[in-house]
Design an enzyme around this catalytic site. Structure first.
Site, PDB file in Angstrom:
ATOM      1  N   TRP A 102       0.968  -3.440   6.546  1.00 21.36           N
ATOM      2  CA  TRP A 102       1.160  -2.083   7.797  1.00 21.36           C
ATOM      3  C   TRP A 102       1.243  -3.311   9.335  1.00 21.36           C
ATOM      4  CZ3 TRP A 102      -2.446   1.741   9.458  1.00 21.36           C
ATOM      5  CH2 TRP A 102      -1.653   2.319  10.781  1.00 21.36           C
ATOM      6  N   ASP A 184      -6.226   1.025   1.285  1.00 24.45           N
ATOM      7  CA  ASP A 184      -5.592   2.070   2.253  1.00 24.45           C
ATOM      8  C   ASP A 184      -4.955   2.853   1.400  1.00 24.45           C
ATOM      9  OD1 ASP A 184      -4.211   1.821   4.876  1.00 24.45           O
ATOM     10  OD2 ASP A 184      -4.781   3.685   4.118  1.00 24.45           O
ATOM     11  N   LYS A 220       1.009  12.295   5.420  1.00 26.92           N
ATOM     12  CA  LYS A 220       2.365  12.244   3.835  1.00 26.92           C
ATOM     13  C   LYS A 220       1.682  13.163   2.532  1.00 26.92           C
ATOM     14  CE  LYS A 220       2.498   7.762   5.928  1.00 26.92           C
ATOM     15  NZ  LYS A 220       1.218   7.463   6.581  1.00 26.92           N
TER      16      LYS A 220
END
Lengths: 374, 401
Positions: A102, A184, A220
Site C-alpha cells: 500500500w 497491518d 472494511k
C-alpha cells in the site's frame, strides 16, 4: 471499498441496528473520550485480533490505542518507534515495506521521521506468487532491529499471503535476526470470512514470544470507512513495559488529535461486547467475504472455460479485496480504453467491483486483452 | 528482555489528568474545574437541541459510510470558513482560501504546524502568548518548530499586559510566526479590546509576521459569533493573510466527535489550490481522511437556517450562563468577606478564568475541598453551577485569606 452485487456501498445491517440503539440511548452524550480512546472498544478490538484465549491478554501484556482508522494506528506506532525503538530518536533504523505494498506505508513512516525506508522482496511477477526466498534473504541481510511491516492477511495490493508454513519460516528468521514485526491488519474477517483464520499470523507471532505492534482497521470489516475506527494493539514482554509504552503513546496522541472520535468506536464496542450482535456482525462479515470469494471462483472458471492463455489459479488462491491479475500495462490500457474496465496499471483489480451481471463481460475482456495484446 | 526497558513512564497529561484524579475522589462535594467542557446548571454535560435535531435529520437520510475526501466534508469546510470570515467576506467570494477538515482544534493546529514546518521557509519560530494553552507547545514542537513567547498576561493585575505584549511583538524578528487566540484566551480568559486588537494588527503587519489564529470558542465567548470573530476579520481586512484553526468542540458541544477546520488565506485561488494539494499530502499519512460524524452534524446545523438560528440561541445560552457564574462567584467571595480584588473574574471571558491562585493554594483546594483545577490556577467556569458556587467561593476564601 466493498460493493454489493448491485454495485452499491453496503452499510452493514448490524451497524444500522447499533446506530439506532445508540441514537435511542439518552444516557449518551458527545463528551471527550480518554486520550487512548473508548476503553470497551480498545479491549474488544485487541481481543478480536489476538483471540479470546490469548495468553498475552491473560498475562496482561497487551495495550491498545484507539486510532483514526488503520492509517492513524500505523502513524502512532511509527511515531512511537521513531522516538523509542532501537535507541532514542533513532531515525536511521531501517524500515522495510513489501514490494509492492500500500503506497501510504512509505509516507506514514517517512512523515514519522524515519530516514531509511527500504523494500523487501514479496511479489514474484513471473510465477505470480510469493517470492518467499527473496523475502527471507532480505530478512537475513537486514540489519538487526530493522522494522518490518507485515500484512496480517489479504496483502494489499497483491492478495497473496504467506501460508502458515511460510509464516513459520518468516517468524524464525525474524526472531533470530531480532527484527521488529509491525502488522497491518485491515481485513480481518473480510479476507476468508473467519476472524481466527485471518488473524493466524499475528497470533502465531505472539505465541512465539515476539513483542509486536498490530495496526487494526475496522473500515472494511465493519464497513465504517468514514467513521475512522482503528486500533493499535501493542504486545509487550510484560505489563510494566506495556504501561510505559502506552503512557508515551498518549503523549503522541495528544499532539496529533488529542482524543479519538467516539461514534465509530461506540458502534464497534457495542457490537463486539454483545454475543447476539457479535454473531450478527460475523454473519455480515461472512456475507461480504463470501461474495468476494464467489466472484473470484466465478471469474477463474470463466477464464478457464474460455481457454484464456496462461494460468488463472492465482485468482482463487489470492485473497481479500484485491487481485494482481498478471495483466501487463499494455493489456491494462486495452481494458481501460477499449472495454471501459478500470483497473490499476499494475494489473490490480478490486474484486468488489465484480458482480454477477458483469462477470461475463469482464472475463471476455480479459480474454481479449490477453490474446490480442502481448 | 524487552525492546521497551528504557522507555520512561510519561507524566500524566496535566489537563486531562485533572479529570482522572477527580473521578477517583469520593467526596460528594467534589468539583471538577479542570477540563474545558461545558456543563449545565446541574453540572451535567449538555447536548444541544440543534445537535439532536441535526442527528435525527442525518439518520433519516440513511447515508452510506464511504470515505470522505482527504480534505473532509465540503459542505462543512465551506460553512466553517463562512462562519469564521463572515458570509460577505471578500476572501470567500474570491476563493483565495483553502479550508480542510481537521480533528477538532488539536488536529487542525497540528496540520497547520506540520504545514509550516514543511513550507514556511523564513523561520522555525512560533511565538505564543505567555501563558498559552498547554498543548500548543508540544504540538508545535512535535511538528518540528521552535517555541518563543511574547508577554501577554499580567499576574499583578490578572489582566492583559498590553504594553508588554506590544513591546515584545514589535521586537519579534520579521517573518516569524505569531499565534493569537481569537477570543476567550485559554487559560487566562483575558482578551484584548477591539482598540488593542487594532494596534496589534498594525504592529504585526509592520513586522511582517505570519499570523496563526486559534479560534476554539467562536460564539461561546461573548454569545455573539460575529463579535467573537472580530479580531480574525479585522486582521484579514487589514490585508493580513492569516492561517486559522477552528474547533466546534465547545460552541456546538461536539467534543468527542472531533469537528474542526484549518484554513489558509492565500494570495489568490490558484495559490489556494496548490496549498490544498500539499495539505492533503500531509493529512494522508496521518489518518488518511477525517471522521464524518461531527462534521456532518456541524454542517447540518450551519447550513439549515432553522437549526442555525437555534444554535445561535443555544450558544448564547451557554455563554450567558458562564457570565452569570462569574458574577455569582465574585458576589459570593464578597459575601465570604474576602478582601481581595476579584474583578478579573468578571473582566475575563469565556470558559476559563485565571483566578490568580498559587500552586500551593490549588493543592489545598484539591486536598481539603476536593476542588480540582490545573496547577496554574485556571478554573473552567463551565464547571461552576448555582448549586456549588457558594462552596467554591468559601473554599477559595479559605485558602486565600
Amino acid at each position: 471499498a466493498y460493493r454489493t452485487d448491485e454495485g452499491q456501498p453496503w452499510v452493514l445491517p448490524v451497524v444500522k441496528k447499533v446506530e439506532q440503539l445508540i441514537a435511542n440511548d439518552n444516557s449518551l452524550n458527545h463528551e471527550y473520550l480518554p486520550i487512548l480512546g473508548l476503553p470497551e472498544f480498545r479491549a474488544n478490538a485487541s481481543r478480536i485480533a489476538l483471540g479470546d484465549d490469548s495468553p498475552a491478554i491473560k498475562e496482561n501484556r497487551v495495550g491498545s490505542v484507539q486510532s483514526l482508522g488503520g492509517t492513524g494506528a500505523l502513524r502512532i506506532g511509527a511515531e512511537f518507534l521513531r522516538r523509542w525503538y532501537n535507541g532514542n530518536n533513532n531515525t536511521a533504523t531501517p524500515v522495510y515495506v513489501s514490494a509492492p505494498s500500500w503506497e501510504n506505508h512509505n509516507s506514514v513512516f517517512m512523515d514519522a521521521g524515519f530516514k531509511d525506508i527500504r523494500t523487501y522482496h514479496y511479489w514474484d511477477a513471473a510465477k505470480r506468487g510469493l517470492d518467499l526466498q527473496g523475502l527471507l534473504n532480505d530478512m537475513e541481510n537486514a540489519p538487526e532491529s530493522s522494522i518490518f511491516i507485515l500484512h496480517a492477511c489479504a496483502h494489499n495490493p497483491t492478495g497473496t499471503d504467506p501460508s502458515p508454513e511460510q509464516w513459520k519460516q518468516i517468524a524464525a528468521v525474524m526472531k533470530r535476526r531480532s527484527l521488529f514485526p509491525f502488522f497491518d491488519s485491515a481485513y480481518q474477517g473480510f479476507a476468508s470470512g473467519s476472524l481466527d483464520k485471518d488473524a493466524w499470523a499475528v497470533r502465531f507471532f505472539v505465541s512465539e514470544g515476539f513483542e509486536l505492534f498490530c495496526a487494526q482497521s475496522f473500515s472494511k470489516n465493519f464497513g465504517l470507512y468514514n467513521e475512522r475506527v482503528g486500533n493499535l494493539t501493542v504486545v509487550g514482554k510484560d505489563a510494566d513495559n506495556v504501561q510505559r509504552v502506552l503512557s508515551q503513546m498518549e503523549k503522541i496522541v495528544r499532539t496529533t488529535w488529542s482524543n479519538p472520535p467516539s461514534q465509530g468506536a461506540r458502534i464497534v464496542a457495542t457490537t463486539l461486547s454483545s454475543p447476539q450482535l457479535f454473531d450478527e456482525w460475523y454473519g455480515n462479515v461472512k456475507t461480504m467475504a463470501d461474495r468476494v470469494l464467489l466472484m473470484r471462483s466465478e471469474l477463474r472458471s470463466r477464464l478457464e472455460a474460455l481457454g484464456t492463455p496462461g494460468t488463472w489459479n492465482h485468482i482463487t488462491e489470492q485473497i481479500g479485496m484485491f487481485s494482481f491479475t498478471g495483466l501487463n500495462p499494455k493489456q491494462v490500457e486495452y481494458m481501460v480504453k477499449e472495454k471501459h474496465i478500470y483497473l490499476m496499471a499494475s494489473g490490480r483489480i478490486n474484486m468488489c467491483g465484480l458482480t454477477t451481471k458483469n462477470l461475463d463481460y469482464v472475463a471476455k475482456s480479459i480474454h481479449e486483452a490477453v490474446t490480442k495484446i502481448q | 528482555s524487552s525492546w521497551w526497558s528504557h522507555v520512561e513512564m510519561g507524566p500524566p497529561d496535566p489537563i486531562l489528568g485533572v479529570t482522572e484524579a477527580f473521578k477517583r475522589d469520593t467526596n460528594s462535594k467534589k468539583m471538577n474545574l479542570g477540563v474545558g467542557a461545558y456543563r449545565d446548571d446541574n453540572g451535567k454535560p449538555y447536548v444541544l437541541n440543534c445537535v439532536r435535531k441535526a442527528e435525527a435529520m442525518i439518520a433519516s437520510k440513511k447515508m452510506d459510510k464511504e470515505y470522505l475526501p482527504i480534505g473532509g466534508l465540503a459542505d462543512f469546510t465551506r460553512a466553517s470558513a463562512e462562519l469564521a470570515l463572515g458570509e460577505n467576506s471578500e476572501v470567500i467570494k474570491s476563493g483565495r482560501f483553502v479550508t480542510v477538515q481537521g480533528i477538532s482544534g488539536t488536529g487542525s493546529l497540528r496540520i497547520g504546524a506540520n504545514f509550516l514546518q514543511r513550507f514556511f521557509k523564513p523561520s522555525r519560530d512560533v511565538y505564543l502568548p505567555k501563558p498559552s494553552w498547554g498543548n500548543h507547545t508540544p504540538i508545535f514542537r512535535d511538528a518540528g518548530m521552535q517555541l518563543q513567547a511574547y508577554r501577554y498576561y499580567d499576574p499583578k493585575t490578572c489582566s492583559l499586559d498590553f504594553s508588554g505584549a506590544m513591546d515584545d511583538i514589535s521586537k519579534i524578528p520579521e517573518k516569524s510566526i505569531i499565534l493569537l487566540h481569537a477570543c476567550a484566551h485559554n487559560p487566562t480568559g483575558v482578551d484584548p479590546r477591539q482598540e488593542q486588537w487594532k494596534e496589534l494588527a498594525a504592529t504585526v503587519k509592520k513586522r511582517n509576521l505570519l499570523v496563526y489564529f486559534d479560534m476554539a470558542y467562536q460564539g461561546f465567548a461573548s454569545g455573539d459569533i460575529n463579535r467573537d470573530a472580530w479580531a480574525v476579520r479585522h486582521f484579514i481586512d487589514q490585508g493580513i493573510n492569516i492561517i486559522l484553526s477552528q474547533s466546534f468542540a465547545k460552541n456546538m458541544g461536539l467534543y468527542g466527535e472531533r469537528a474542526g477546520a484549518f484554513t489558509v488565506i492565500c494570495k489568490d485561488a490558484e495559490e489556494a489550490k496548490r496549498v490544498e494539494s500539499q495539505l492533503k499530502i500531509l493529512i494522508r499519512p496521518m489518518y488518511s481522511n477525517p471522521p464524518v460524524n461531527g462534521a456532518r452534524i456541524a454542517s447540518m446545523i450551519l447550513n439549515t437556517p432553522d437549526l442555525r438560528k437555534e444554535w445561535l440561541v443555544e450558544v448564547k445560552g451557554m455563554a450567558d450562563r458562564i457570565i452569570s457564574m462569574r458574577n455569582q462567584l465574585v458576589s459570593n467571595l464578597k459575601k465570604e468577606g474576602s478582601s481581595h480584588n476579584w474583578q478579573h473574574i468578571t473582566d475575563q471571558i469565556g470558559m476559563f478564568c485565571f483566578t490568580g491562585l498559587k500552586p500551593e493554594q490549588v493543592e489545598r483546594l484539591m486536598k481539603e475541598f476536593s476542588i480540582y483545577m490545573t496547577k496554574d490556577g485556571r478554573i473552567s467556569v463551565a464547571g461552576v453551577s448555582s448549586g456549588n458556587v457558594a462552596y467554591l467561593a468559601h473554599a477559595i476564601h479559605q485558602v486565600t485569606k
